[in-house]
Motif scaffolding. Sequence first.
Motif, short mmCIF file in Angstrom:
data_model
loop_
_atom_site.label_atom_id
_atom_site.label_comp_id
_atom_site.label_asym_id
_atom_site.label_seq_id
_atom_site.Cartn_x
_atom_site.Cartn_y
_atom_site.Cartn_z
N UNK A 203 6.66 12.82 -1.02
CA UNK A 203 5.27 12.77 -1.46
C UNK A 203 4.86 11.37 -1.89
N UNK A 204 5.77 10.67 -2.58
CA UNK A 204 5.49 9.29 -3.00
C UNK A 204 5.45 8.37 -1.79
N UNK A 205 6.42 8.54 -0.88
CA UNK A 205 6.50 7.69 0.30
C UNK A 205 5.25 7.81 1.17
N UNK A 206 4.69 9.01 1.25
CA UNK A 206 3.47 9.20 2.04
C UNK A 206 2.31 8.41 1.45
N UNK A 207 2.20 8.42 0.11
CA UNK A 207 1.13 7.66 -0.54
C UNK A 207 1.34 6.17 -0.32
N UNK A 208 2.58 5.71 -0.49
CA UNK A 208 2.88 4.28 -0.33
C UNK A 208 2.64 3.82 1.11
N UNK A 209 2.94 4.66 2.08
CA UNK A 209 2.70 4.29 3.48
C UNK A 209 1.22 4.07 3.72
N UNK A 210 0.38 4.93 3.14
CA UNK A 210 -1.06 4.75 3.29
C UNK A 210 -1.51 3.43 2.66
N UNK A 211 -0.94 3.08 1.50
CA UNK A 211 -1.30 1.81 0.86
C UNK A 211 -0.91 0.62 1.72
N UNK A 212 0.32 0.63 2.24
CA UNK A 212 0.79 -0.49 3.08
C UNK A 212 -0.12 -0.69 4.28
N UNK A 213 -0.39 0.37 5.00
CA UNK A 213 -1.15 0.25 6.24
C UNK A 213 -2.61 -0.07 5.98
N UNK A 214 -3.19 0.48 4.92
CA UNK A 214 -4.58 0.17 4.58
C UNK A 214 -4.75 -1.30 4.26
#
Length: 388
Positions: A203-214
């Motif tokens: 769940x944390x990794x999914x949020x962080x992935x969105x931050x990185x790509x955004x």
Amino acid sequence: MYGSLTFLIWLTLGAFAIGTEGFMIAGLLPALARDLDVGLAAAGHLVTAFSLAYAVGAPIMAVLTARLERRRLLAIAMGGFTLANLLAAVAPGYAELLAARLLLALSAASFMPAASGYAAALGGPERRGRALSMVTNGLTLAIVAGVPLGVLVGEGFGWRATFLGVAGLAALALLGILAGLPHQPAGTTATLGERLAMAKRRDVLAVLATSVLTVAGTFTIYTYLGVFLADVSAVGPQGLALVLLGFGLASAAGTRLGGDAADRWGARPTVIVGGGLTLLAYLVLSLGSGVGPRSAMPILFPAILLWGLASWGLMTAQQARLVALSSALAPVSLSLNSSAIYLGSATGAAAGALVVAEGAAAQLGWLAAGFGLAALLPLLAEGRKRAG
């Protein structure tokens, strides 16, 4: 009972100083490259190096400073940031400026997660989004006032004067923190291994992935926005300052709206809407870059405003998503998000440098759109899992 949010004004000012230094360099790249006798892509690597140092340094500094009382930590970090700006202002060459930017990155990596954690604790569950948006507003206000002013000051007095100005802002924030900020004890202490374990949570990794790509999408264009606009619409330094002002105003509004929307409708829906609008803005920038210099700006400028509004509103909601996953470990998750943001910044700046080095700055919008589309995938995958 939670404290007044008025005290957070000093954290807003500290974030403003950090944001001004971090974002103004986009408008200074041509002057830096000329003065330091390096290529434009090499000057862009000052952004990449800063971002990588921040991404790696944020979790390490969080571990090293975990037991410090929060106000003391914030003061130490802002003091280091003040000193690093002074060193950047007197740097005799590229290597020395690069070293100063690394120190700036480590200072900022210590300050921003601690400031967000401090704000989240002071605001409490019911005011968390608003408290976090006050800190984030310091960054967006830097884009509103600091970045356009930095471009104009750099054009009139040289890029070194901009670093001196930021040093003054940081010193004022330091005095305010020492004199006006209440003490706050250190929160949950976590080892580096525990932080990495949290980053491995799906769940944390999914949020962080969105931050990185955004953020990668944002910095693909933003780092070289002056080059992009000069290429597709013949905009000069004064026109660039006005465009950056518009972008900053839209970003400030988006940050506030993002915090309010996260509190009212939920963080995840806010991120989905923001990500979709950001992707739309990139597509318009990509298509508008091919209409010719005389017709480009009436198309590009509204897209730039939408880009600022949606992308910064999205990032405020991202913080709220992480805090909601584990409020007790908010300082940990927010430090991870800071690393994700700057990893995205480094990725975007490096990817943009490759495009600019090939003389294809007009194509930066398409690359940003690719990152924007990829940023939505973890959210859509999460939605499918919930539906199933």
